[in-house]
Design a protein around this motif. Structure first.
Motif, PDB file in Angstrom:
ATOM      1  N   UNK A  76       0.830  -1.213   0.000  1.00 58.96           N
ATOM      2  CA  UNK A  76       0.000   0.000   0.000  1.00 58.96           C
ATOM      3  C   UNK A  76       0.870   1.272   0.000  1.00 58.96           C
ATOM      4  N   UNK A  77       1.979   1.231  -0.755  1.00 56.49           N
ATOM      5  CA  UNK A  77       2.884   2.381  -0.909  1.00 56.49           C
ATOM      6  C   UNK A  77       3.566   2.781   0.399  1.00 56.49           C
ATOM      7  N   UNK A  78       3.656   1.850   1.324  1.00 54.61           N
ATOM      8  CA  UNK A  78       4.247   2.163   2.624  1.00 54.61           C
ATOM      9  C   UNK A  78       5.215   1.053   3.017  1.00 54.61           C
ATOM     10  N   UNK A  79       6.364   1.412   3.623  1.00 56.86           N
ATOM     11  CA  UNK A  79       7.314   0.373   4.049  1.00 56.86           C
ATOM     12  C   UNK A  79       6.758  -0.447   5.214  1.00 56.86           C
ATOM     13  N   UNK A  80       6.921  -1.760   5.110  1.00 57.88           N
ATOM     14  CA  UNK A  80       6.489  -2.692   6.147  1.00 57.88           C
ATOM     15  C   UNK A  80       7.689  -3.508   6.630  1.00 57.88           C
ATOM     16  N   UNK A  81       7.662  -3.871   7.886  1.00 58.23           N
ATOM     17  CA  UNK A  81       8.708  -4.681   8.503  1.00 58.23           C
ATOM     18  C   UNK A  81       8.209  -6.114   8.646  1.00 58.23           C
ATOM     19  N   UNK A  82       9.059  -7.082   8.256  1.00 59.25           N
ATOM     20  CA  UNK A  82       8.704  -8.489   8.409  1.00 59.25           C
ATOM     21  C   UNK A  82       9.026  -8.945   9.826  1.00 59.25           C
ATOM     22  N   UNK A  83       8.025  -9.510  10.493  1.00 56.35           N
ATOM     23  CA  UNK A  83       8.170  -9.975  11.862  1.00 56.35           C
ATOM     24  C   UNK A  83       7.618 -11.388  11.999  1.00 56.35           C
ATOM     25  N   UNK A  84       8.196 -12.145  12.914  1.00 59.39           N
ATOM     26  CA  UNK A  84       7.594 -13.400  13.323  1.00 59.39           C
ATOM     27  C   UNK A  84       6.526 -13.111  14.379  1.00 59.39           C
ATOM     28  N   UNK A  85       5.376 -13.748  14.230  1.00 62.36           N
ATOM     29  CA  UNK A  85       4.337 -13.678  15.245  1.00 62.36           C
ATOM     30  C   UNK A  85       4.204 -15.060  15.876  1.00 62.36           C
ATOM     31  N   UNK A  87       2.227 -17.286  18.848  1.00 60.87           N
ATOM     32  CA  UNK A  87       1.063 -17.390  19.750  1.00 60.87           C
ATOM     33  C   UNK A  87       0.227 -16.104  19.758  1.00 60.87           C
ATOM     34  N   UNK A  88       0.146 -15.452  18.631  1.00 59.83           N
ATOM     35  CA  UNK A  88      -0.729 -14.284  18.414  1.00 59.83           C
ATOM     36  C   UNK A  88      -0.354 -13.023  19.180  1.00 59.83           C
ATOM     37  N   UNK A  89       0.522 -13.106  20.154  1.00 59.38           N
ATOM     38  CA  UNK A  89       0.787 -11.919  20.971  1.00 59.38           C
ATOM     39  C   UNK A  89       2.269 -11.594  21.134  1.00 59.38           C
ATOM     40  N   UNK A  90       3.145 -12.449  20.626  1.00 58.32           N
ATOM     41  CA  UNK A  90       4.584 -12.228  20.746  1.00 58.32           C
ATOM     42  C   UNK A  90       5.151 -11.957  19.361  1.00 58.32           C
ATOM     43  N   UNK A  91       5.924 -10.872  19.227  1.00 60.37           N
ATOM     44  CA  UNK A  91       6.508 -10.497  17.944  1.00 60.37           C
ATOM     45  C   UNK A  91       8.027 -10.481  18.075  1.00 60.37           C
ATOM     46  N   UNK A  92       8.693 -11.066  17.086  1.00 64.59           N
ATOM     47  CA  UNK A  92      10.144 -11.137  17.110  1.00 64.59           C
ATOM     48  C   UNK A  92      10.709 -10.849  15.728  1.00 64.59           C
ATOM     49  N   UNK A  93      11.918 -10.288  15.707  1.00 68.70           N
ATOM     50  CA  UNK A  93      12.657 -10.147  14.461  1.00 68.70           C
ATOM     51  C   UNK A  93      13.332 -11.475  14.136  1.00 68.70           C
ATOM     52  N   UNK A  94      13.485 -11.804  12.854  1.00 64.34           N
ATOM     53  CA  UNK A  94      14.246 -13.000  12.497  1.00 64.34           C
ATOM     54  C   UNK A  94      15.692 -12.863  12.959  1.00 64.34           C
ATOM     55  N   UNK A  95      16.233 -13.913  13.544  1.00 66.28           N
ATOM     56  CA  UNK A  95      17.611 -13.881  14.033  1.00 66.28           C
ATOM     57  C   UNK A  95      17.758 -14.788  15.223  1.00 66.28           C
ATOM     58  N   UNK A  96      18.776 -14.537  16.038  1.00 66.68           N
ATOM     59  CA  UNK A  96      18.993 -15.365  17.214  1.00 66.68           C
ATOM     60  C   UNK A  96      20.381 -15.192  17.783  1.00 66.68           C
ATOM     61  N   UNK A  97      20.739 -16.103  18.693  1.00 67.77           N
ATOM     62  CA  UNK A  97      21.983 -15.988  19.440  1.00 67.77           C
ATOM     63  C   UNK A  97      23.160 -16.534  18.635  1.00 67.77           C
ATOM     64  N   UNK A  98      24.295 -15.856  18.748  1.00 70.24           N
ATOM     65  CA  UNK A  98      25.522 -16.319  18.100  1.00 70.24           C
ATOM     66  C   UNK A  98      26.131 -17.491  18.857  1.00 70.24           C
ATOM     67  N   UNK A  99      26.822 -18.333  18.118  1.00 67.76           N
ATOM     68  CA  UNK A  99      27.635 -19.371  18.732  1.00 67.76           C
ATOM     69  C   UNK A  99      28.964 -18.755  19.206  1.00 67.76           C
ATOM     70  N   UNK A 100      29.667 -19.411  20.121  1.00 65.61           N
ATOM     71  CA  UNK A 100      30.974 -18.883  20.552  1.00 65.61           C
ATOM     72  C   UNK A 100      31.903 -18.674  19.360  1.00 65.61           C
TER      73      UNK A 100
END
Length: 217
Positions: A76-85, A87-100
């Motif tokens: 709709x001519x507007x920038x959107x951010x991709x997020x993981x949803x 259990x309907x109420x928790x939002x996270x960015x794709x990614x995670x913890x680094x290994x040593x």
């Protein structure tokens, strides 16, 4: 006439400043394809369990570093951010913890491939990891993340880094069945701490130094 002239000069200055900002190419959401794959396994733990695990990992490996991706599309001519949803109420960015001893780029590439690619194989050519947009710190195990590290803090427990990841014109996302990948407009995220938390809700401000170049295909 004088007022109009001053207004016109201000508009020109603003346009010039906008032109000097680095641009981000973003493509329509309709360019991307979505499939599902086997669900990811998550630790079903209480806050106390998580706290104990964080303390144990810190004792073994030191500072925990997480890397997360800012992925943008147009709708709709507007920038959107991709997020993981979750259990309907928790939002996270794709990614995670680094290994040593794992680098930021290698770790983020591995996490993106595991969560958004068909076979989960890590291939740096699949993801164009750009600049680090910001860093957030957890001064102790109990508190939230902060966008700064106070000089009075000795030994932060966690660092989260946000990276701009530039998407190609088209690609296929293969998402675990227990995750939902959604596109959320930046205007909805901006300062919406209650829904998205301090890190995600601060992303529109981090992106303010860029101009968005919407590529119609």
């Amino acid at each position: 006439m004088g007022d109009d002239g001053r207004l016109h000069a201000m508009d020109d200055d603003e346009a010039s400043a906008a032109d000097q900002r680095p641009s981000i190419h973003i493509y329509p959401l309709s360019n991307y394809y979505f499939e599902s794959k086997e669900p990811l396994l998550f630790k079903d733990e209480t806050f106390a369990d998580r706290l104990l695990r964080m303390k144990s990992n810190y004792a073994a490996y030191g500072l925990r570093t997480s890397v997360e991706a800012v992925l943008l599309v147009e709708l709709f001519k507007h920038p959107h951010l991709l997020l993981f949803q979750i259990r309907n109420s928790i939002f996270k960015l794709p990614g995670g913890r680094l290994r040593p001893n794992e680098s930021d780029v290698d770790g983020l590439t591995r996490k993106l491939s595991r969560k958004l690619s068909a076979n989960g194989a890590s291939d740096a050519s699949d993801w164009e990891v750009g600049e680090c947009l910001g860093m957030w710190w957890r001064p102790d195990f109990e508190t939230l993340l902060f966008p700064y590290l106070s000089s009075t803090v000795k030994g932060a427990k966690e660092c989260t880094k946000l990276f701009l990841v530039k998407l190609p014109e088209s690609r296929k996302f293969v998402v675990p069945k227990n995750l939902k990948l959604i596109a959320v407009p930046l205007c909805q995220i901006h300062e919406n701490h209650k829904t998205y938390g301090p890190v995600i809700s601060g992303i529109p401000q981090l992106l303010s130094k860029f101009s968005f170049d919407i590529i119609e295909t």
